[in-house]
Motif scaffolding. Sequence first.
Motif, PDB file in Angstrom:
ATOM      1  N   ALA A  33      61.520  14.819  73.299  1.00 13.94           N
ATOM      2  CA  ALA A  33      60.661  13.767  73.516  1.00 13.94           C
ATOM      3  C   ALA A  33      61.105  12.926  74.072  1.00 13.94           C
ATOM      4  CB  ALA A  33      59.775  13.695  71.951  1.00 13.94           C
ATOM      5  N   GLU A  34      62.590  12.652  73.978  1.00  9.90           N
ATOM      6  CA  GLU A  34      63.255  11.581  74.605  1.00  9.90           C
ATOM      7  C   GLU A  34      63.797  12.573  76.233  1.00  9.90           C
ATOM      8  OE1 GLU A  34      67.391   9.019  74.370  1.00  9.90           O
ATOM      9  OE2 GLU A  34      66.306   9.426  72.643  1.00  9.90           O
ATOM     10  N   ALA A  35      64.302  13.296  75.898  1.00  8.60           N
ATOM     11  CA  ALA A  35      64.908  13.979  77.530  1.00  8.60           C
ATOM     12  C   ALA A  35      63.794  14.746  78.048  1.00  8.60           C
ATOM     13  CB  ALA A  35      65.331  15.845  76.877  1.00  8.60           C
ATOM     14  N   HIS A  36      62.155  14.229  77.879  1.00  9.71           N
ATOM     15  CA  HIS A  36      61.011  14.792  78.945  1.00  9.71           C
ATOM     16  C   HIS A  36      60.371  13.592  79.098  1.00  9.71           C
ATOM     17  CE1 HIS A  36      63.506  18.505  79.312  1.00  9.71           C
ATOM     18  NE2 HIS A  36      62.674  19.521  77.889  1.00  9.71           N
ATOM     19  N   GLY A  37      60.532  12.893  78.079  1.00 13.45           N
ATOM     20  CA  GLY A  37      59.655  11.545  78.200  1.00 13.45           C
ATOM     21  C   GLY A  37      58.210  11.282  77.616  1.00 13.45           C
ATOM     22  N   VAL A  38      57.332  11.964  76.761  1.00 14.29           N
ATOM     23  CA  VAL A  38      56.964  12.110  76.081  1.00 14.29           C
ATOM     24  C   VAL A  38      56.726  12.223  75.319  1.00 14.29           C
ATOM     25  CG1 VAL A  38      56.053  14.372  77.514  1.00 14.29           C
ATOM     26  CG2 VAL A  38      57.018  14.761  75.515  1.00 14.29           C
ATOM     27  N   GLU A  39      55.464  11.799  74.041  1.00 10.32           N
ATOM     28  CA  GLU A  39      55.894  11.397  72.922  1.00 10.32           C
ATOM     29  C   GLU A  39      55.944  12.337  72.808  1.00 10.32           C
ATOM     30  OE1 GLU A  39      51.756  11.227  70.628  1.00 10.32           O
ATOM     31  OE2 GLU A  39      51.066  10.801  72.777  1.00 10.32           O
ATOM     32  N   PRO A  40      56.226  12.386  70.444  1.00  5.68           N
ATOM     33  CA  PRO A  40      56.945  13.589  69.601  1.00  5.68           C
ATOM     34  C   PRO A  40      55.934  14.694  70.373  1.00  5.68           C
ATOM     35  CG  PRO A  40      58.018  12.059  69.349  1.00  5.68           C
ATOM     36  CD  PRO A  40      57.339  11.263  70.393  1.00  5.68           C
ATOM     37  N   ALA A  41      54.696  14.453  69.504  1.00  6.76           N
ATOM     38  CA  ALA A  41      53.687  14.943  69.854  1.00  6.76           C
ATOM     39  C   ALA A  41      52.943  16.245  70.690  1.00  6.76           C
ATOM     40  CB  ALA A  41      52.368  14.055  69.177  1.00  6.76           C
ATOM     41  N   GLN A  42      53.381  15.163  71.713  1.00  6.25           N
ATOM     42  CA  GLN A  42      53.456  16.230  72.756  1.00  6.25           C
ATOM     43  C   GLN A  42      54.516  17.589  72.518  1.00  6.25           C
ATOM     44  OE1 GLN A  42      52.858  13.833  76.215  1.00  6.25           O
ATOM     45  NE2 GLN A  42      51.545  15.677  77.547  1.00  6.25           N
ATOM     46  N   ILE A  43      55.077  17.485  71.877  1.00  8.47           N
ATOM     47  CA  ILE A  43      56.238  18.532  72.081  1.00  8.47           C
ATOM     48  C   ILE A  43      55.578  19.651  71.642  1.00  8.47           C
ATOM     49  CG2 ILE A  43      58.921  19.257  71.179  1.00  8.47           C
ATOM     50  CD1 ILE A  43      58.377  17.562  73.130  1.00  8.47           C
ATOM     51  N   ALA A  44      55.707  20.736  72.199  1.00  3.54           N
ATOM     52  CA  ALA A  44      55.162  22.216  71.543  1.00  3.54           C
ATOM     53  C   ALA A  44      56.355  22.656  70.984  1.00  3.54           C
ATOM     54  CB  ALA A  44      54.333  23.115  72.263  1.00  3.54           C
ATOM     55  N   LYS A  45      56.151  23.205  69.274  1.00  2.29           N
ATOM     56  CA  LYS A  45      57.563  23.214  68.701  1.00  2.29           C
ATOM     57  C   LYS A  45      56.907  24.692  68.522  1.00  2.29           C
ATOM     58  CE  LYS A  45      56.036  21.457  64.214  1.00  2.29           C
ATOM     59  NZ  LYS A  45      56.099  20.479  63.306  1.00  2.29           N
ATOM     60  N   THR A  46      57.342  25.586  68.418  1.00  2.00           N
ATOM     61  CA  THR A  46      57.526  26.938  68.105  1.00  2.00           C
ATOM     62  C   THR A  46      57.657  27.399  66.656  1.00  2.00           C
ATOM     63  OG1 THR A  46      57.430  27.856  70.358  1.00  2.00           O
ATOM     64  CG2 THR A  46      57.961  29.590  68.511  1.00  2.00           C
ATOM     65  N   ILE A  47      57.558  27.678  65.469  1.00  2.00           N
ATOM     66  CA  ILE A  47      57.802  27.997  64.263  1.00  2.00           C
ATOM     67  C   ILE A  47      58.110  29.134  64.110  1.00  2.00           C
ATOM     68  CG2 ILE A  47      57.281  27.760  61.940  1.00  2.00           C
ATOM     69  CD1 ILE A  47      56.166  25.197  63.017  1.00  2.00           C
ATOM     70  N   CYS A  48      58.625  30.800  63.647  1.00  2.00           N
ATOM     71  CA  CYS A  48      58.718  31.817  63.481  1.00  2.00           C
ATOM     72  C   CYS A  48      58.505  31.838  61.702  1.00  2.00           C
ATOM     73  CB  CYS A  48      60.325  32.062  64.388  1.00  2.00           C
ATOM     74  SG  CYS A  48      59.821  34.377  63.934  1.00  2.00           S
ATOM     75  N   LEU A  49      57.575  32.520  61.875  1.00  2.00           N
ATOM     76  CA  LEU A  49      56.755  33.136  60.039  1.00  2.00           C
ATOM     77  C   LEU A  49      56.938  34.475  60.026  1.00  2.00           C
ATOM     78  CD1 LEU A  49      54.642  29.991  60.715  1.00  2.00           C
ATOM     79  CD2 LEU A  49      56.523  29.838  58.619  1.00  2.00           C
ATOM     80  N   ARG A  50      57.029  34.476  58.445  1.00  2.00           N
ATOM     81  CA  ARG A  50      56.894  35.726  58.434  1.00  2.00           C
ATOM     82  C   ARG A  50      55.647  35.380  57.244  1.00  2.00           C
ATOM     83  NH1 ARG A  50      61.350  39.135  57.926  1.00  2.00           N
ATOM     84  NH2 ARG A  50      61.074  39.570  60.200  1.00  2.00           N
ATOM     85  N   VAL A  51      54.639  36.693  57.478  1.00  2.00           N
ATOM     86  CA  VAL A  51      53.528  36.843  56.180  1.00  2.00           C
ATOM     87  C   VAL A  51      53.727  38.487  55.794  1.00  2.00           C
ATOM     88  CG1 VAL A  51      51.129  36.346  55.449  1.00  2.00           C
ATOM     89  CG2 VAL A  51      52.242  34.623  57.031  1.00  2.00           C
ATOM     90  N   GLY A  52      54.282  38.628  54.674  1.00  2.00           N
ATOM     91  CA  GLY A  52      53.959  39.884  53.950  1.00  2.00           C
ATOM     92  C   GLY A  52      54.934  40.379  54.760  1.00  2.00           C
ATOM     93  N   ASN A  53      54.844  41.687  55.956  1.00  2.00           N
ATOM     94  CA  ASN A  53      55.288  42.378  56.619  1.00  2.00           C
ATOM     95  C   ASN A  53      55.343  41.818  58.283  1.00  2.00           C
ATOM     96  OD1 ASN A  53      56.563  43.975  54.670  1.00  2.00           O
ATOM     97  ND2 ASN A  53      54.786  45.192  54.871  1.00  2.00           N
ATOM     98  N   GLU A  54      53.996  41.447  58.325  1.00  2.00           N
ATOM     99  CA  GLU A  54      54.104  40.268  59.671  1.00  2.00           C
ATOM    100  C   GLU A  54      54.808  39.419  59.905  1.00  2.00           C
ATOM    101  OE1 GLU A  54      50.401  39.298  62.598  1.00  2.00           O
ATOM    102  OE2 GLU A  54      49.769  38.955  60.561  1.00  2.00           O
ATOM    103  N   THR A  55      55.596  39.257  61.266  1.00  2.00           N
ATOM    104  CA  THR A  55      56.589  38.148  61.580  1.00  2.00           C
ATOM    105  C   THR A  55      55.262  37.817  63.102  1.00  2.00           C
ATOM    106  OG1 THR A  55      58.548  39.312  61.052  1.00  2.00           O
ATOM    107  CG2 THR A  55      58.164  37.799  63.116  1.00  2.00           C
TER     108      THR A  55
END
Length: 152
Positions: A33-55
């Motif tokens: 957010a600081e580096a790109h001059g936006v509010e933290p909420a505007q950062i689109a974070k990507t979370i890698c998850l697994r449910v059972g065998n599906e990633t």
Amino acid sequence: MSFESVRAFFSAHAPDIEIVETTESSSTVALAAEAHGVEPAQIAKTICLRVGNETMLVVASGTARLDNRKFKDAFGGKGRMLGPEEVLEVTGHPVGGVCPFGLPAPIPVYCDVSLKRFDEVVPAAGSTNSAVRIPTERLAELTRAKWVDVCQ
């Protein structure tokens, strides 16, 4: 390799979108957010998850937190976050640079509705000091993401 796969993705699918590299790290929501001059909420974070065998990848607002009940209702099980080595193996991107672009193999991508309040979001671009500014709907279109409501 990771950054280059993202560059190749945008070159092929959205040549009008520019990857922005910064000299400082943007590996956390606050730093990005600081580096790109936006509010933290505007950062689109990507979370890698697994449910059972599906990633899967869930892209959410930088300030949103996964809601275990909503996630279980949407995906039929509890999500387990992958460790850094697994994330790198699955996405080709290091933690802090994980994004839904330039993946080595198809992975289901889901965009949380927490992103919809922004016309434009800033997800990472495959390294800990790169990102793109992209219209929210275009992010979903380019990644073939399905919209879900899994965050608080």
